[in-house]
Structures are given as C-alpha cells and as structure tokens.
Design a protein around this motif. Structure first.
Motif, PDB file in Angstrom:
ATOM      1  N   ASP A 115      13.345 -48.334  96.304  1.00  0.00           N
ATOM      2  CA  ASP A 115      12.014 -48.807  95.920  1.00  0.00           C
ATOM      3  C   ASP A 115      11.039 -47.635  96.031  1.00  0.00           C
ATOM      4  OD1 ASP A 115      13.182 -51.254  95.760  1.00  0.00           O
ATOM      5  OD2 ASP A 115      12.061 -52.179  97.393  1.00  0.00           O
ATOM      6  N   ASP A 129      14.082 -48.306  90.090  1.00  0.00           N
ATOM      7  CA  ASP A 129      13.343 -49.508  90.475  1.00  0.00           C
ATOM      8  C   ASP A 129      12.632 -50.132  89.264  1.00  0.00           C
ATOM      9  OD1 ASP A 129      11.710 -51.393  91.702  1.00  0.00           O
ATOM     10  OD2 ASP A 129      10.558 -49.944  92.869  1.00  0.00           O
ATOM     11  N   HIS A 178       5.554 -50.686  94.278  1.00  0.00           N
ATOM     12  CA  HIS A 178       6.509 -50.309  93.233  1.00  0.00           C
ATOM     13  C   HIS A 178       5.819 -49.620  92.063  1.00  0.00           C
ATOM     14  CE1 HIS A 178       9.656 -52.798  95.134  1.00  0.00           C
ATOM     15  NE2 HIS A 178       8.643 -53.584  95.453  1.00  0.00           N
TER      16      HIS A 178
END
Length: 561
Positions: free
Chosen positions: A173, A205, A377
């Motif tokens: 992540d 990710d 993210h």
C-alpha cells in the motif's frame, strides 16, 4: 487486458525457469492481502492479512486467506515479507505460523513490533529479520530489495524481488505524499532504478485508481483538526484506526496547542501507540498523555479521548459509547471526530454510530462534513507517474475490488503498456511469468476461511446461511411423538416459535395440517422418523410461507414411542 475465467483448470507444473504468482487474497476485495511467489521450487510470501466480516457474515470475527494450497509445501516457504503493519496485511500471520512457527518474518522495525505483539497473544515467538529501505536480503532464491513508500502508517516498504526467472516490484500500500508528516517520501528514485534494471511484473496498489488527481497531503489536515479543537466546548473524542500513528500524532499536537490532555481508550489503541512511542515513531509532548482513569478529575474542556471504532465495529469503544454501554458517557456539547475513511461495506454500521452519538447530543465531525481524513493510497495521477517511471513489461493490479483493478489496468495501458501484458486476476488465479511474459495459467481453490470464536475454518457458507435465516426469518420447532409400529400420532404436535411479530396462537392453525400430513404418510406406510420429519417440515413451511410470508428455520423433531 486478460480476464480470469470461472472454469479455469488447475495450473500445470511451473515451467523450468519461470516465476509463478498466486494471490490468495486482496484481489477482488479490500483486505486479506496475501501473494505467493514461486521460483525453482521455493516460495516467498508477501503479506498475510485478514478481511473483516460484513453484515451477511453474522458471528464471524475475521476472514483469513485460504492456506490450503501452500500447507503441503510449507517447508518450501523461505520467508513472509510484510510490507507494513495494517491488519489487512499482518492479521493472518498468527494463523499461518500455527502450521510452522519458524517461518522467518521480514519487515521494518515498526511492522515487526506490531506483529510480534499480536503473536504474543497467540503464544508464538517468531523468527524475525528487520530490514530498512535501501537494504537487500537473500531469501532462498529470492533477492529482495526494500524501498521506502509513504502510507498511512510509518515504515511501509515496497519490495523489488529479483529471481533468475524475472523481476517483480510489489508496491504494497502506498501513496506519494510530497509533504509527509514523518518526512519519509516514497522513494521514486529507487522505483526509477528498478525500472532501468527492468521490471518484468509490476504489482501495484489499486485502491484509489478510480480517484482522479493526487491524494491530499496529510499535512493539510492539521488546520482542519485545529479548527475542530477551537470550536469544541466540552470533551473531544477522536476515533481512528489503532495503527494510524500519523493521525494520532496530529491529535496530540493539536491537544498541546489547545491546552488539553489526551487519554487512549481501547486495548489495541493503547498497545499500538505504546509501541510506536517506544520506537520513536510517535512523539508525545510532555504532560499531554494521561491515564483514562484520571479524566474524571479534569474539566470537560481539557479532555481529549482517542479511541477505536471508526468503522462502526459493534464492540469497539465508540459504538459502545453510542449505545451508552461505556464508562465514557457522551452527552450534549461533546465533539466526536471520526478521523478515517469508510471501508466499503461498513457504511451502515458507521452511520448507525453517528446517528446514535448525535441523538445523545454530540457534534459529530466526519469526512462527509469536514476535511478530517485523507486516504493512504495513491490516486490515479500518482499511479500514472509510477507507470511512467517504472516502465514495466507486465502489470498485475493488486489490492482492490474488481472495479479498482480494472481502472488500474486502464491507467497502465494509457501509459503505453501493451493491453495483452496487463493481467487482471482475482484471488486464486495463477499468473506465470515465463520468458518475460505474464499470462494466466489456471486457478487454485481459494475460498474464505472464517475465524468464528475459537474455531478456524469450521464455519462455512451453510452455517452462515442458517444464521442469516435465524436472524432475518425466525425459528419454528415442532415436536411430535408417533407410534413406532404404525406411525400414528401419540402426542403433539407441540409448536415453539421465536422471532415472529404474530401471537403464538396463530401457529395453532397449522397443527391440523401437520396431523393430516402425518396421517397420510402413515397410510402410505412411512414410519422412518427422518422421512416423517421432512413431512412435518413441508407442511409447516408451506403454511408459514403462504400465511405469514416468511421462510423461517424449521426444526421438526419426531420421536418414536
């Protein structure tokens, strides 16, 4: 882009010199992240996390990856590389180590400290190998280089895996915050060096791949949090993830500026923040942190509580406060700050808690009405930068629901990656990297493994279906005593019903139907108790479906005498 097929066969043996990637979690869902990399008969695992249950999985505590395909080869596992310390990446480690306790755990200092604390509860003392960004470790045939990435928890790492059969860059992540609170940037220079060397498969990710632009820097939230503190007239209660060190740091700093004291509430929050403080990742201003037991002696306008429950978890501190089932009695004038985003599937639970708190008179500040949280993210703009820097030969989006994986794949294609080299896979779909080309090779069984109280893997979909019926439709039991030789009724039927709004007397209407059905079965020579129970079930089910419009669980008991 290649797509998985529901009828994929089991994969053939891995071709000599090839690299096999098998995701056992995290693809098609947000959570349960686990990827198995194979080369030359050896296995390397990247992450081993849990998924949290939704409303349609009543009674389930956690959902694990399906280890079945690797248990028969558990001695081939060289190490478990942990990219960071979030539960969806480390939570399943204790359950895998139950099968073999000496599998090495590789990760950063904070990640290993968090997983060691978790393993201590399971009475497992692990073998660990601490690594830092820029370091390289030989783990069997896998040469792993660790790269700093920025995330919503400190000390997160990407891993660049070199094998004789090809190279893989797994981001874990990450995001590209250019003003991180801990001044630890995602190392794009290392990404570029990996790209110059050649990345055969880029696993990246996907969580925010549908979000345009760039993720807001964490630093920008400080003003919004300060604003909440300035406006609060009584206590402030902050709910966030028990691993969100950056957010807790911002709360501590705001409390110091506002002259307030902070108490941690919840076992995981106290444990994790204690670890982060001891290791130097959390800097607690002098005199700010106090024990929760001392709060009663402080004026309300000098109190801040930091607790768990930002996702509406029923047993977490915030939910219990909303239900008046906690020593902290939330009331008029209190301010509750939900400093987290909503995990998909938790919306109803979170809004239920918000409504409960507001009903008690609290002012609730959350992402929907204030800028009090940013994602951990990378958004689409950041992912595009990464693709342009790395220039991968093949791409396999990871960590996300199907829509996230598709969007991430489209971003890769937009930067010039050949559509035939963008592999969309789900949990259990096996991808082979052979001669520089990644292709789907088959699929392995990869179901949900439920942790249900003390049992692991014993609960299944049939059990959860029964629980849903009990929860939603109610329960009816019917007791009948019949003559063992003739099948005629001696006593009953006696009916017990639970979970119905109707008066119990209404069920007397079905008794003649049960008697008639059993008498008809007896005339046909049916005496087997199991068959008679099915007769009772059909009679009751037909009546209750037509009369009450429900499909309850029906438990017929036929006793011979």
């Amino acid at each position: 882009m290649s797509h998985p097929h529901p009828e994929l066969p089991l994969p053939p043996p891995l071709a000599k010199g090839g690299v096999r990637v098998t995701p056992l979690g995290g693809l098609g869902e947000v959570g349960r992240n686990m990827t198995v990399i194979e080369h030359d008969g050896q296995l390397l695992i990247v992450d081993c996390g849990v998924l949290f249950p939704e409303d349609h999985q009543p009674g389930v505590d956690l959902i694990l990856p399906d280890f079945e395909t690797i248990l028969e080869r558990i001695d081939d596992i060289q190490a478990i590389v942990l990219t960071h310390g979030h539960e969806d990446h480390i939570g399943a480690v204790p359950y895998l180590l139950r099968h073999k306790r000496d599998i090495p755990l590789v990760g950063s200092m904070l990640t290993l400290a968090l997983v060691e604390a978790k393993l201590k509860e399971h009475r497992i003392k692990p073998f660990t190998l601490g690594v830092t960004e820029g370091g390289r470790e030989r783990l069997g045939v896998f040469d792993c280089e660790f790269i700093a990435v920025n995330h919503s928890i400190p000390d997160a790492l990407a891993v660049f895996v070199r094998t004789p059969g090809g190279t893989l860059l797994h981001t874990g992540d990450f995001k590209m915050d250019q003003l991180p609170l801990d001044k630890r940037l995602t190392d794009l220079r290392a990404f570029a060096r990996a790209g110059e060397e050649g990345v055969d498969l880029f696993l990246t990710d996907s969580t925010n791949s549908e979000v345009p632009g760039f993720t807001t820097p964490e630093r920008e939230l400080s003003a919004a949090i300060d604003d909440v503190f300035r406006k609060a007239s009584r206590r402030i209660i902050v709910a966030c993830f028990s691993s969100h060190v950056h957010r807790v740091q911002q709360v501590l700093d705001a409390a110091e500026r506002d002259g307030r004291k902070v108490a941690m509430v919840g076992r995981s929050m106290v444990r994790n923040m204690g670890i982060a403080s001891d290791l130097g990742y959390l800097h607690v201003p002098d005199g700010v942190l106090v024990d929760v037991k001392k709060l009663d002696k402080l004026p309300d306008d000098e109190v801040v509580l930091v607790c768990t429950g930002s996702q509406g978890e029923p047993m977490a501190a915030l939910s219990r406060m909303a239900n008046r089932d906690h020593r902290i009695d939330v009331g008029e004038g209190d301010t509750v700050l939900l400093a987290s985003s909503l995990i998909p599937g938790n919306e109803n639970a979170v809004y239920r808690v918000i409504n409960g708190l507001m009903r008690l008179g609290a002012d609730v500040v959350h992402k929907g009405n204030a800028k009090v949280h940013v994602s951990g993210h990378a958004s689409a703009g950041e992912l595009l930068y990464c693709y342009n820097i790395v220039r991968p030969r093949n791409v396999m989006p990871v960590h996300g629901e199907w829509r996230h994986l598709v969007a991430n794949g489209e971003l890769a294609i937009a930067t010039g990656v050949d559509p035939d080299r963008v592999v969309l896979a789900e949990d259990g779909v096996v991808v082979d990297l052979i001669d520089g080309r990644a292709r789907i090779a088959g699929a392995v069984p990869c179901g949900y493994v439920y942790v249900d109280g003390s049992s692991v893997g014993e609960a299944d979909e049939d059990l959860l279906k029964d629980r849903r019926i009990l929860r939603d439709e109610g329960f009816i039991s019917v007791m009948v005593v019949v003559d063992s030789s003739t099948g005629k009724i001696i006593a009953g039927p006696q009916i017990t019903a639970r979970g119905f709004a109707e008066d119990d007397e209404i069920f007397s209407q079905v008794e003649p139907k049960i008697v008639t059905a059993l008498e008809e079965a007896a005339r046909k020579g049916t005496t087997d108790t199991h068959q008679l129970q099915q007769v009772v079930r059909r009679a009751v089910g037909g009546w209750v479906g037509g009369k009450i419009r429900r499909r309850p669980m029906i438990i017929p008991v036929v006793v011979e005498a």
